[in-house]
Scaffold this motif. Sequence first.
Motif, PDB file in Angstrom:
ATOM      1  N   VAL A 102       0.917  -1.288  -0.329  1.00 33.31           N
ATOM      2  CA  VAL A 102       0.405   0.134   0.204  1.00 33.31           C
ATOM      3  C   VAL A 102       0.974   1.218   0.085  1.00 33.31           C
ATOM      4  O   VAL A 102       0.413   1.911  -0.568  1.00 33.31           O
ATOM      5  CB  VAL A 102      -1.271   0.178   1.221  1.00 33.31           C
ATOM      6  N   THR A 103       2.055   1.285   0.876  1.00 31.69           N
ATOM      7  CA  THR A 103       2.800   2.383   1.036  1.00 31.69           C
ATOM      8  C   THR A 103       3.370   2.942  -0.609  1.00 31.69           C
ATOM      9  O   THR A 103       3.906   3.695  -1.135  1.00 31.69           O
ATOM     10  CB  THR A 103       4.020   2.190   2.042  1.00 31.69           C
ATOM     11  N   GLY A 104       3.560   1.545  -1.490  1.00 31.00           N
ATOM     12  CA  GLY A 104       4.340   2.219  -2.131  1.00 31.00           C
ATOM     13  C   GLY A 104       3.561   2.081  -3.752  1.00 31.00           C
ATOM     14  O   GLY A 104       3.349   2.985  -4.548  1.00 31.00           O
ATOM     15  N   ILE A 105       2.103   1.750  -3.454  1.00 29.54           N
ATOM     16  CA  ILE A 105       0.805   2.363  -4.387  1.00 29.54           C
ATOM     17  C   ILE A 105       0.855   3.510  -3.977  1.00 29.54           C
ATOM     18  O   ILE A 105       1.684   4.369  -5.309  1.00 29.54           O
ATOM     19  CB  ILE A 105      -0.215   1.839  -4.053  1.00 29.54           C
ATOM     20  N   PHE A 106       0.882   4.851  -3.162  1.00 32.58           N
ATOM     21  CA  PHE A 106       1.038   6.033  -2.870  1.00 32.58           C
ATOM     22  C   PHE A 106       2.020   6.487  -3.121  1.00 32.58           C
ATOM     23  O   PHE A 106       1.876   7.464  -3.562  1.00 32.58           O
ATOM     24  CB  PHE A 106       0.703   5.772  -0.741  1.00 32.58           C
ATOM     25  N   ASP A 107       3.259   5.847  -3.337  1.00 32.12           N
ATOM     26  CA  ASP A 107       4.384   6.612  -3.285  1.00 32.12           C
ATOM     27  C   ASP A 107       4.862   6.018  -4.744  1.00 32.12           C
ATOM     28  O   ASP A 107       4.879   7.712  -5.759  1.00 32.12           O
ATOM     29  CB  ASP A 107       5.638   5.847  -2.570  1.00 32.12           C
ATOM     30  N   ASP A 108       3.273   5.664  -5.887  1.00 30.46           N
ATOM     31  CA  ASP A 108       4.031   5.741  -7.232  1.00 30.46           C
ATOM     32  C   ASP A 108       3.309   7.026  -7.968  1.00 30.46           C
ATOM     33  O   ASP A 108       3.325   7.195  -8.733  1.00 30.46           O
ATOM     34  CB  ASP A 108       3.825   4.025  -7.509  1.00 30.46           C
ATOM     35  N   LEU A 109       1.830   6.614  -7.068  1.00 27.57           N
ATOM     36  CA  LEU A 109       0.876   7.572  -7.613  1.00 27.57           C
ATOM     37  C   LEU A 109       1.655   9.120  -7.825  1.00 27.57           C
ATOM     38  O   LEU A 109       1.233  10.083  -8.182  1.00 27.57           O
ATOM     39  CB  LEU A 109      -0.192   7.281  -7.065  1.00 27.57           C
ATOM     40  N   SER A 110       1.699   9.304  -6.000  1.00 29.88           N
ATOM     41  CA  SER A 110       2.067  10.574  -5.539  1.00 29.88           C
ATOM     42  C   SER A 110       3.234  11.072  -5.052  1.00 29.88           C
ATOM     43  O   SER A 110       3.783  12.349  -4.523  1.00 29.88           O
ATOM     44  CB  SER A 110       0.472  10.911  -4.815  1.00 29.88           C
ATOM     45  N   GLY A 111       3.889   9.870  -4.661  1.00 29.70           N
ATOM     46  CA  GLY A 111       5.120  10.516  -4.418  1.00 29.70           C
ATOM     47  C   GLY A 111       5.415  10.553  -2.856  1.00 29.70           C
ATOM     48  O   GLY A 111       4.380  11.619  -1.904  1.00 29.70           O
ATOM     49  N   LEU A 112       6.260   9.688  -2.157  1.00 30.89           N
ATOM     50  CA  LEU A 112       6.164   9.739  -0.599  1.00 30.89           C
ATOM     51  C   LEU A 112       7.666  10.142  -0.192  1.00 30.89           C
ATOM     52  O   LEU A 112       8.655  10.077  -1.116  1.00 30.89           O
ATOM     53  CB  LEU A 112       5.958   8.695  -0.089  1.00 30.89           C
ATOM     54  N   LYS A 113       7.902  10.403   0.476  1.00 35.32           N
ATOM     55  CA  LYS A 113       9.105  11.453   1.178  1.00 35.32           C
ATOM     56  C   LYS A 113      10.228  10.023   1.948  1.00 35.32           C
ATOM     57  O   LYS A 113       8.993   8.976   2.859  1.00 35.32           O
ATOM     58  CB  LYS A 113       9.434  12.397   2.453  1.00 35.32           C
ATOM     59  N   ALA A 114      11.614  10.203   1.909  1.00 36.97           N
ATOM     60  CA  ALA A 114      12.582   9.011   1.981  1.00 36.97           C
ATOM     61  C   ALA A 114      12.390   8.641   4.102  1.00 36.97           C
ATOM     62  O   ALA A 114      11.744   7.884   4.672  1.00 36.97           O
ATOM     63  CB  ALA A 114      13.894   8.904   1.866  1.00 36.97           C
ATOM     64  N   SER A 115      11.564  10.229   4.782  1.00 37.19           N
ATOM     65  CA  SER A 115      11.626   9.902   6.098  1.00 37.19           C
ATOM     66  C   SER A 115      10.521   9.444   6.393  1.00 37.19           C
ATOM     67  O   SER A 115      10.242   9.208   7.239  1.00 37.19           O
ATOM     68  CB  SER A 115      11.796  11.113   6.403  1.00 37.19           C
ATOM     69  N   PHE A 116       9.492   9.668   5.573  1.00 42.60           N
ATOM     70  CA  PHE A 116       7.785   9.081   5.892  1.00 42.60           C
ATOM     71  C   PHE A 116       8.481   7.672   5.669  1.00 42.60           C
ATOM     72  O   PHE A 116       7.477   6.896   6.531  1.00 42.60           O
ATOM     73  CB  PHE A 116       6.981   9.501   5.035  1.00 42.60           C
ATOM     74  N   LYS A 117       8.370   6.512   4.195  1.00 46.37           N
ATOM     75  CA  LYS A 117       8.978   5.642   4.335  1.00 46.37           C
ATOM     76  C   LYS A 117       9.852   5.088   5.216  1.00 46.37           C
ATOM     77  O   LYS A 117       8.945   3.591   5.383  1.00 46.37           O
ATOM     78  CB  LYS A 117       9.175   5.204   3.094  1.00 46.37           C
ATOM     79  N   ALA A 118      10.738   5.130   5.590  1.00 45.27           N
ATOM     80  CA  ALA A 118      11.963   4.492   6.799  1.00 45.27           C
ATOM     81  C   ALA A 118      10.894   4.022   7.771  1.00 45.27           C
ATOM     82  O   ALA A 118      11.018   2.682   8.228  1.00 45.27           O
ATOM     83  CB  ALA A 118      12.903   5.239   7.000  1.00 45.27           C
ATOM     84  N   PRO A 119      10.370   4.866   8.756  1.00 48.00           N
ATOM     85  CA  PRO A 119       9.542   4.326  10.038  1.00 48.00           C
ATOM     86  C   PRO A 119       9.056   3.177   9.581  1.00 48.00           C
ATOM     87  O   PRO A 119       8.839   1.995   9.928  1.00 48.00           O
ATOM     88  CB  PRO A 119       8.628   5.542  10.318  1.00 48.00           C
ATOM     89  N   ILE A 120       7.498   3.223   8.004  1.00 46.06           N
ATOM     90  CA  ILE A 120       7.256   1.771   7.770  1.00 46.06           C
ATOM     91  C   ILE A 120       7.860   0.742   6.945  1.00 46.06           C
ATOM     92  O   ILE A 120       7.344  -0.187   7.858  1.00 46.06           O
ATOM     93  CB  ILE A 120       6.793   2.512   6.029  1.00 46.06           C
ATOM     94  N   GLN A 121       9.208   1.434   6.892  1.00 35.50           N
ATOM     95  CA  GLN A 121       9.709  -0.208   6.593  1.00 35.50           C
ATOM     96  C   GLN A 121      10.942  -0.838   8.039  1.00 35.50           C
ATOM     97  O   GLN A 121      10.699  -1.760   7.822  1.00 35.50           O
ATOM     98  CB  GLN A 121      11.331   0.342   5.738  1.00 35.50           C
ATOM     99  N   MET A 122      10.830  -0.056   8.585  1.00 35.45           N
ATOM    100  CA  MET A 122      11.230  -0.647  10.424  1.00 35.45           C
ATOM    101  C   MET A 122      10.407  -1.394  10.734  1.00 35.45           C
ATOM    102  O   MET A 122      10.503  -2.822  10.953  1.00 35.45           O
ATOM    103  CB  MET A 122      11.167   0.135  11.077  1.00 35.45           C
ATOM    104  N   LEU A 123       8.476  -0.575  10.606  1.00 35.14           N
ATOM    105  CA  LEU A 123       7.102  -1.513  10.992  1.00 35.14           C
ATOM    106  C   LEU A 123       7.237  -2.651  10.365  1.00 35.14           C
ATOM    107  O   LEU A 123       7.237  -4.193  10.833  1.00 35.14           O
ATOM    108  CB  LEU A 123       6.241  -0.761  10.488  1.00 35.14           C
TER     109      LEU A 123
END
Length: 377
Positions: A102-123
């Motif tokens: 789901v994170t990847g979908i949002f990133d591909d469609l609208s772009g997400l900052k690495a600082s936002f994705k890193a905690p999600i990857q950690m989870l």
Amino acid sequence: MNMRTGDLVSIILASAGALVLSWVLLKKVLRTAYAHKLYDQPNERSSHSLPVPRLGGLSFLPSILFGLALAAFLSPLLTGVAPFEVNSEYLHLLLATLILYVTGIFDDLSGLKASFKAPIQMLAAILLVLKLPAVPLSGFEPLTHLPHLLQMALLVIAVMLVINAFNLIDGLDGLAASFVVLSMGFYLLLFSCLGTAAHSGIAVFACAVIATLIPFLYYNVWGRSTSQTKLFMGDTGSLTLGTIVSFFWLQSLSLPREVITRLDVAPLALGAAPLLLPMFDTARLFFLRIYRHRSPFSADRHHIHHYLLDQGYSQAKTRLIILLSAVLLGVLHLVLLTTTNVWATLVLDYVAYLAFVGVVARRLQAARSSSCPLYRE
């Protein structure tokens, strides 16, 4: 692990289901993405010159799950044998993969900052390591004497490195997907040769992943944007695949104790063989960026595939060179692992990797200084 008839039937069912659905979904994604102009626009780091959709990864998780569900439903009816047991580890994998999908979908469609994705990857990484044995770093003396929580924390960092490695090498047609196919082939052999009947589900899972990627590789490598048949996997695909590969790597901890004792190896070191080159390249880039006072997630052209492309190698040759180098590095790793201790093995592995990068970088510097015209596919 002795392959039973039921296992072969499950593999065929899972592979067929994943292959067919992947092909169907990718066709739909292609039509939708080109119709709505959901493109990845080329920039100075891109290996493509025309806009290309990057939503191919949307098909990965549904196709893999469909293939596994088909095998789980039909295999017991046809053979009387269940292909795998859905335990808490698989449930944690599903949750972790869904989160990053789901994170990847949002990133591909609208772009997400690495600082936002890193905690999600950690989870997601925490979910993957929660059910590991009491000594997850078995064989990595003296780290095995660290408190369990600290061992888990180190492993979370390692899993995040794997996830990011597959995310970052997805800058060349077919490279990330080919690495996943290579990794699945390795784990299929590893658990078939050294595993037990309990690992039959791993074989089914690996084949479903490979089958899912076959249609994608066709469109990604041989498709053309001019005929609206080319697409990228995007972060949806690379994050999904990185999570799945991490799960397979961690499963090396479940190999029988007598096998590990006989081979006298660290389980995680054994399972890392196909992942060394992307992990080393990602670690090198992170340290290089931090040394230059930049974010480790900032973009540049210092990936090994960029070095090769900038020398004039075509994408096909670059992909082949990197994959062959990864195989050679993995073979070297396995040979060293059975002849010396794990730390010496990792040091020699990294020296071999740096030697490879050094040769490529020197050739690039020589090409630039001589102002040779470069060809890029």
